[in-house]
Design a protein around this motif. Sequence first.
Motif, mmCIF file in Angstrom:
data_model
loop_
_atom_site.group_PDB
_atom_site.id
_atom_site.type_symbol
_atom_site.label_atom_id
_atom_site.label_comp_id
_atom_site.label_asym_id
_atom_site.label_seq_id
_atom_site.Cartn_x
_atom_site.Cartn_y
_atom_site.Cartn_z
ATOM 1 N N PRO A 314 0.841 -1.200 0.000
ATOM 2 C CA PRO A 314 0.000 0.000 0.000
ATOM 3 C C PRO A 314 0.878 1.252 0.000
ATOM 4 O O PRO A 314 1.614 1.497 0.962
ATOM 5 N N VAL A 315 0.823 2.025 -1.075
ATOM 6 C CA VAL A 315 1.723 3.172 -1.208
ATOM 7 C C VAL A 315 1.058 4.490 -0.827
ATOM 8 O O VAL A 315 1.746 5.488 -0.563
ATOM 9 N N GLN A 316 -0.283 4.511 -0.785
ATOM 10 C CA GLN A 316 -0.982 5.733 -0.388
ATOM 11 C C GLN A 316 -2.438 5.404 -0.089
ATOM 12 O O GLN A 316 -3.036 4.555 -0.739
ATOM 13 N N MET A 317 -2.980 6.081 0.928
ATOM 14 C CA MET A 317 -4.417 5.964 1.190
ATOM 15 C C MET A 317 -5.036 7.351 1.094
ATOM 16 O O MET A 317 -4.403 8.359 1.413
ATOM 17 N N LEU A 318 -6.290 7.375 0.619
ATOM 18 C CA LEU A 318 -6.959 8.642 0.381
ATOM 19 C C LEU A 318 -8.371 8.636 0.945
ATOM 20 O O LEU A 318 -9.114 7.665 0.765
ATOM 21 N N GLU A 319 -8.721 9.714 1.611
ATOM 22 C CA GLU A 319 -10.088 9.971 2.034
ATOM 23 C C GLU A 319 -10.612 11.127 1.192
ATOM 24 O O GLU A 319 -9.932 12.136 1.012
ATOM 25 N N ILE A 320 -11.832 10.969 0.654
ATOM 26 C CA ILE A 320 -12.371 11.924 -0.310
ATOM 27 C C ILE A 320 -13.467 12.761 0.346
ATOM 28 O O ILE A 320 -14.409 12.223 0.931
ATOM 29 N N LYS A 321 -13.324 14.076 0.241
ATOM 30 C CA LYS A 321 -14.299 15.004 0.806
ATOM 31 C C LYS A 321 -14.670 16.057 -0.228
ATOM 32 O O LYS A 321 -13.817 16.507 -0.988
ATOM 33 N N LEU A 322 -15.921 16.446 -0.217
ATOM 34 C CA LEU A 322 -16.352 17.500 -1.120
ATOM 35 C C LEU A 322 -15.911 18.871 -0.617
ATOM 36 O O LEU A 322 -15.380 19.682 -1.375
ATOM 37 N N ALA A 323 -16.112 19.139 0.693
ATOM 38 C CA ALA A 323 -15.775 20.466 1.204
ATOM 39 C C ALA A 323 -15.249 20.441 2.632
ATOM 40 O O ALA A 323 -14.768 21.454 3.118
ATOM 41 N N ASP A 324 -15.319 19.326 3.322
ATOM 42 C CA ASP A 324 -14.932 19.258 4.736
ATOM 43 C C ASP A 324 -13.416 19.210 4.860
ATOM 44 O O ASP A 324 -12.777 18.221 4.519
ATOM 45 N N ALA A 325 -12.822 20.276 5.381
ATOM 46 C CA ALA A 325 -11.364 20.330 5.506
ATOM 47 C C ALA A 325 -10.872 19.728 6.819
ATOM 48 O O ALA A 325 -9.675 19.501 6.987
ATOM 49 N N SER A 326 -11.789 19.490 7.778
ATOM 50 C CA SER A 326 -11.359 18.890 9.043
ATOM 51 C C SER A 326 -10.909 17.455 8.791
ATOM 52 O O SER A 326 -11.514 16.728 7.997
ATOM 53 N N LEU A 327 -9.862 17.046 9.481
ATOM 54 C CA LEU A 327 -9.240 15.757 9.190
ATOM 55 C C LEU A 327 -10.149 14.600 9.597
ATOM 56 O O LEU A 327 -10.742 14.606 10.684
ATOM 57 N N SER A 328 -10.239 13.597 8.725
ATOM 58 C CA SER A 328 -11.043 12.407 8.990
ATOM 59 C C SER A 328 -10.447 11.598 10.143
ATOM 60 O O SER A 328 -9.260 11.231 10.101
ATOM 61 N N PRO A 329 -11.234 11.303 11.196
ATOM 62 C CA PRO A 329 -10.720 10.476 12.306
ATOM 63 C C PRO A 329 -10.272 9.088 11.835
ATOM 64 O O PRO A 329 -9.283 8.556 12.343
ATOM 65 N N ALA A 330 -10.979 8.514 10.869
ATOM 66 C CA ALA A 330 -10.592 7.192 10.372
ATOM 67 C C ALA A 330 -9.252 7.246 9.652
ATOM 68 O O ALA A 330 -8.408 6.348 9.797
ATOM 69 N N LEU A 331 -9.027 8.300 8.872
ATOM 70 C CA LEU A 331 -7.748 8.457 8.180
ATOM 71 C C LEU A 331 -6.624 8.602 9.190
ATOM 72 O O LEU A 331 -5.545 8.017 9.032
ATOM 73 N N ARG A 332 -6.861 9.379 10.254
ATOM 74 C CA ARG A 332 -5.865 9.543 11.324
ATOM 75 C C ARG A 332 -5.593 8.204 11.998
ATOM 76 O O ARG A 332 -4.435 7.844 12.257
ATOM 77 N N TYR A 333 -6.651 7.422 12.246
ATOM 78 C CA TYR A 333 -6.500 6.126 12.908
ATOM 79 C C TYR A 333 -5.605 5.197 12.090
ATOM 80 O O TYR A 333 -4.653 4.604 12.610
ATOM 81 N N PHE A 334 -5.892 5.058 10.784
ATOM 82 C CA PHE A 334 -5.119 4.139 9.949
ATOM 83 C C PHE A 334 -3.696 4.650 9.726
ATOM 84 O O PHE A 334 -2.758 3.852 9.643
#
Length: 372
Positions: A314-334
């Motif tokens: 796995p070389v990169q993971m991405l969380e996709i948001k339309l406008a929410d700039a606050s960091l995704s808790p799930a992305l932080r967890y992984f």
Amino acid sequence: MQRFQQALIKKDLSRKMVFLTGPRQVGKTSLAKAIAIDYQSSVYLNYDSFTDRKIITEMAWLPSTELLILDELHKMPEWKNYLKGLYDTKPEQLQILVTGSARLETFRQSGDSLAGRFFRHRLNPLSLAEIPDAEVSVLDQLLERGGFPEPYLAESIDDSNRWRLQYIDGLIRTDILDFEAVHDFRAIQLTLELLQNRVGSSLSYASLARDVGVSPNTIKRYVEIFEALYIIFRVTPYHKNIARSLHKDAKIYFYDNGMVKGDDGVKFENLVAVSLLKHLNAIEDYQGKPTALRMLRTKEHKEVDFVLVVDGVPVQMLEIKLADASLSPALRYFYDKYEIPAVQLVKNLRHERLDSGIEVRRAYEYLSQLEL
């Protein structure tokens, strides 16, 4: 519009046959004919044409032909043996380009005597990275119209919608019937309509079966047909044990962004999925490294939209948001748990930043810079 693969295909043609595959009406024939312009003597033959079929069967093109383009050849009985014989006995100057979609790719995967005689090139819809000098407004146009050349370049959104109506009808009434004998057109049409409204959600065969009124195995077969015809693709959860990941719930996305039903967030996620798949296909086709587009999900429903896997890593993971700039808790967890490079991709973002090792990126810049 010149496709980025044009020079790469021409280079490969000088060494082996080239198989050019991809969705219906994605531009394979146009690309093949654009390549033919660079040859003094070229011939385009389509097996669907009765006249062309006779020439193909009798190999009746001129001996001086430099480029032979064979379209829809997979409809010919014993087409693989035909190609093997053609390639093994061809004159030195003859280069061969074979174009097709579902059947060509499916048979290519089956393993046969053509091994070592061809290079594969997959043609995907237009992406932001492929459109020269694309402005920010192009992103919205791709969201609305998708990246298939004709609807993307249409004079109006009405013309784009008219194209899609005929495209979907042709897929169901012609391509699917050609691919496999399907007797219940109502059921397969309803399945496709339901999938258009479930992009980015977990794919449940049982739920779809209840809604359509058929068995889960029938739904599963319909989904397999849609995949083989390059209508949809599945994204399954990543796991070090790949076999286990295939049994987890998948998410589905459409090659044609214009087919997606839902809000702007769903359409944006689909567009990113298509762009990432195209990027990974290019790595696999031109660098020879196996790739996969995956997702991350725990039993506690922590989820990250996409993981890019290259050579099993796995070389990169991405969380996709339309406008929410606050960091995704799930992305932080992984990110904290596995330390996989992480990006939160936001369509409407004022300022890019680095948040404790995680990049928060503007979608336009990121997608424009994806390597093809």
